[in-house]
Design a protein around this motif. Structure first.
Motif, short mmCIF file in Angstrom:
data_model
loop_
_atom_site.label_atom_id
_atom_site.label_comp_id
_atom_site.label_asym_id
_atom_site.label_seq_id
_atom_site.Cartn_x
_atom_site.Cartn_y
_atom_site.Cartn_z
N ASN A 45 0.82 -1.22 0.00
CA ASN A 45 0.00 0.00 0.00
C ASN A 45 0.85 1.26 0.00
N LEU A 47 1.83 3.06 -2.54
CA LEU A 47 1.57 4.01 -3.62
C LEU A 47 0.08 4.31 -3.75
N ASN A 48 -0.22 5.54 -4.18
CA ASN A 48 -1.61 5.96 -4.39
C ASN A 48 -1.97 6.08 -5.87
N GLY A 49 -0.96 6.02 -6.76
CA GLY A 49 -1.20 6.24 -8.18
C GLY A 49 -0.69 7.61 -8.61
N GLU A 73 3.00 -4.50 -11.60
CA GLU A 73 2.27 -3.97 -10.45
C GLU A 73 2.22 -2.44 -10.51
N GLU A 76 -0.49 -1.58 -12.93
CA GLU A 76 -1.81 -1.82 -12.34
C GLU A 76 -2.19 -0.70 -11.37
N LEU A 77 -1.21 -0.15 -10.65
CA LEU A 77 -1.47 0.90 -9.67
C LEU A 77 -1.52 2.29 -10.30
N ASN A 78 -1.49 2.36 -11.64
CA ASN A 78 -1.57 3.63 -12.37
C ASN A 78 -0.42 4.57 -12.02
N VAL A 79 0.78 4.01 -11.90
CA VAL A 79 1.98 4.82 -11.67
C VAL A 79 2.31 5.55 -12.97
#
Length: 521
Positions: A45, A47-49, A73, A76-79
């Motif tokens: 958890n 990262l927030n994106g 990953e 998927e987390l919109n980095v």
């Protein structure tokens, strides 16, 4: 007001002058909200994106599979993207990683010589904070412009134009009555295509939907949409401020409309007294703007349950607005009228008669569930077909309101048509006649309860209400069947074994209801 920062903007900074785009160039329009140095593979958890990740590759330099899993990953987390310093820990990025990044439009940026991550983070964070400050400044300026427009004529159109000019995107304003305003305007086919696009993209970043609520009720919706630019936090904030301004404008219009309607009170009083002809009423309703053919009307009376609890007539406009917002969507044209002791609403039915009662009951239920309304007695008179006969509905509404105030909550229906026996009781003017009738049929039970501290009269009322069903009565009283049998035997001894025979039962039931109506001990 385009203050969003993308990967393209980042690559223009001096700290990225020697950077190289290795893959994912299609994703350079990704938004960047923060910069984070990461040398671990277990993201969890963290990262927030929309973060830009800086790394030397130390955690996955010897394991290509771990590296690939890490990149997937991040995607998927919109980095926003991954920047890697080559040389110290990692000499090259495997081709499978670059292919995956290219496929997903995920930018991978390489530094082929040593760089200071602290310089990059400091530079970008300063840049981000500056942009955030500028956004707040622009937002404050926008809010001031909205406040000025609210004081000008035709504020709704000017507010929508200001929003469009500020963001250069399509603005859609949908009123609760399904009136659609587009800025800029589009022809009918373009408008239809746009509305389809909004429905298809409502879960994506290309559409912002902002409901406009007045007094906790949805009245309209503001929508921003763009087919080529994703929405940013600024767009959401601008939509929120605009929605607030539109809500204030709608509320002001509603209060002005209520004030104008209050001026109709004299005419309304004459109508309730039956002093207007049908053709006069129809002409007046047309002048007021009522559309469609009516299917009769009824009078809805509202009275404060507790006037000493700080509730005053100053709340009448608020109550009127809430009642209107509840009943109009249910198919009624509402005309309010204020009297010193209660509020009156004329409910003109615009839908089929068959569903009239159900819609009225639904409206009253919604009003009772509204926690911001004070506690109210509510009653509805007979539905009349001729609008000139509204005085009959008014008189029966007052009758039903009197019954409401006499009985405990939930004991009678707010609809006069559903009062049944209470209609007869309320028509008896001589209170002593009712008391004598009650004594004739219930005195033995009343005296027995007083002498023995029992509740046989309550048992009798529930037994009658349940139509003589012993199982249902026992359930309502929360007692076992044997206890009920014993009480019924006592009632037979006091009232006679024939107390449930048709003629006598009706008289006993009438006496029990009159006992409650007169609030006797």
């Amino acid at each position: 007001m385009h203050l969003n920062i993308t990967m393209n903007d980042v690559l223009k900074r001096n700290t990225f002058s020697k950077a190289k785009i290795a893959a994912g160039s299609k994703g350079l329009n990704r938004l960047v909200k923060w910069v984070h140095v990461m040398e671990v593979t277990q993201i969890g958890n963290l990262l927030n994106g929309n973060e830009l990740i800086l790394s030397t590759g130390m955690a996955w330099k010897d394991n290509e599979q771990v590296f690939l899993s890490f990149v997937l990953e991040l995607i998927e987390l919109n980095v926003s993207g991954l920047c890697i310093e080559l040389g110290t820990q990692l000499s090259a990025v495997p081709s499978c990683i670059l292919e995956t990044a290219e496929k997903h439009g995920f930018p991978i940026i390489l530094f082929e010589e040593e760089v200071r991550f602290i310089d990059i983070t400091q530079d970008l964070h300063t840049y981000l904070i500056q942009q955030h400050y500028e956004m707040i400044t622009k937002l404050e300026s926008f809010s001031q412009a909205l406040n000025q427009i609210l004081l000008s004529p035709n504020p709704q159109e000017n507010i929508l134009n200001l929003l469009h000019n500020s963001i250069n995107m399509q603005v859609v304003f949908i009123h609760s009555q399904k009136n659609v305003t587009l800025v800029p305007a589009l022809d009918s086919s373009e408008q239809e295509n746009l509305l389809v696009f909004i429905e298809q993209e409502q879960e994506t970043s290309f559409v912002v939907r902002q409901p406009i609520q007045v007094l906790d009720h949805p009245f309209a919706e503001l929508i921003l949409c763009s087919k080529d630019r994703p929405m940013t936090d600024l767009h959401v904030l601008l939509a929120d401020r605009t929605a607030t301004a539109l809500a204030n404008q709608l509320l002001r219009e509603m209060y002005a409309a209520e004030k104008k309607r209050a001026e109709e009170n004299t005419w309304m009083q004459e109508w309730l007294e039956g002093r207007h002809r049908d053709d006069e009423i129809e002409k007046h309703l047309s002048y007021l703007g009522m559309k469609g053919r009516h299917q009769g009307a009824s009078v809805f009376c509202v009275e404060m349950e507790n006037r000493e609890a700080g509730v005053s007539e100053t709340q009448y406009p608020y109550i009127q607005i809430v009642i209107r917002s509840i009943f109009e969507p249910l198919g009624f044209y509402i005309l309010p009228y204020v009297k010193s002791d209660h509020l009156i609403f004329i409910l003109i039915n615009l839908r089929e008669v068959m569903s009239y009662k159900e819609r009225v009951r639904q409206g009253i239920l919604l009003a009772r569930e509204n926690q911001k309304l004070p506690s109210l007695f509510m009653a509805v008179g007979k539905r009349i077909n001729r609008l000139g006969a509204l005085d009959k509905s008014y008189n029966t509404a007052l009758n039903a309101l009197m019954v409401q105030t006499k009985l405990p909550n939930g004991k009678s229906s707010p609809l006069y048509d559903d009062l049944h026996m209470y209609r007869l009781i309320s028509m008896i003017q001589d209170k002593h006649e009712l008391e004598d009738f009650i004594q004739d049929y219930l005195r033995p039970v009343i005296e027995y309860d007083a002498k023995n501290n029992t509740r046989l009269l309550t048992t009798l009322k529930v037994f009658l209400m349940c139509g003589g069903s012993k199982q249902e009565t026992a359930g309502q009283l929360y007692i076992v069947r044997q206890t009920l049998y014993h009480r019924i035997k006592q009632l037979e001894e006091l009232l006679g074994k024939d107390f449930m025979e048709p003629g006598k039962r009706q008289a006993v039931e009438f006496a029990a209801m009159a006992h409650e109506y007169l609030e006797l001990p």
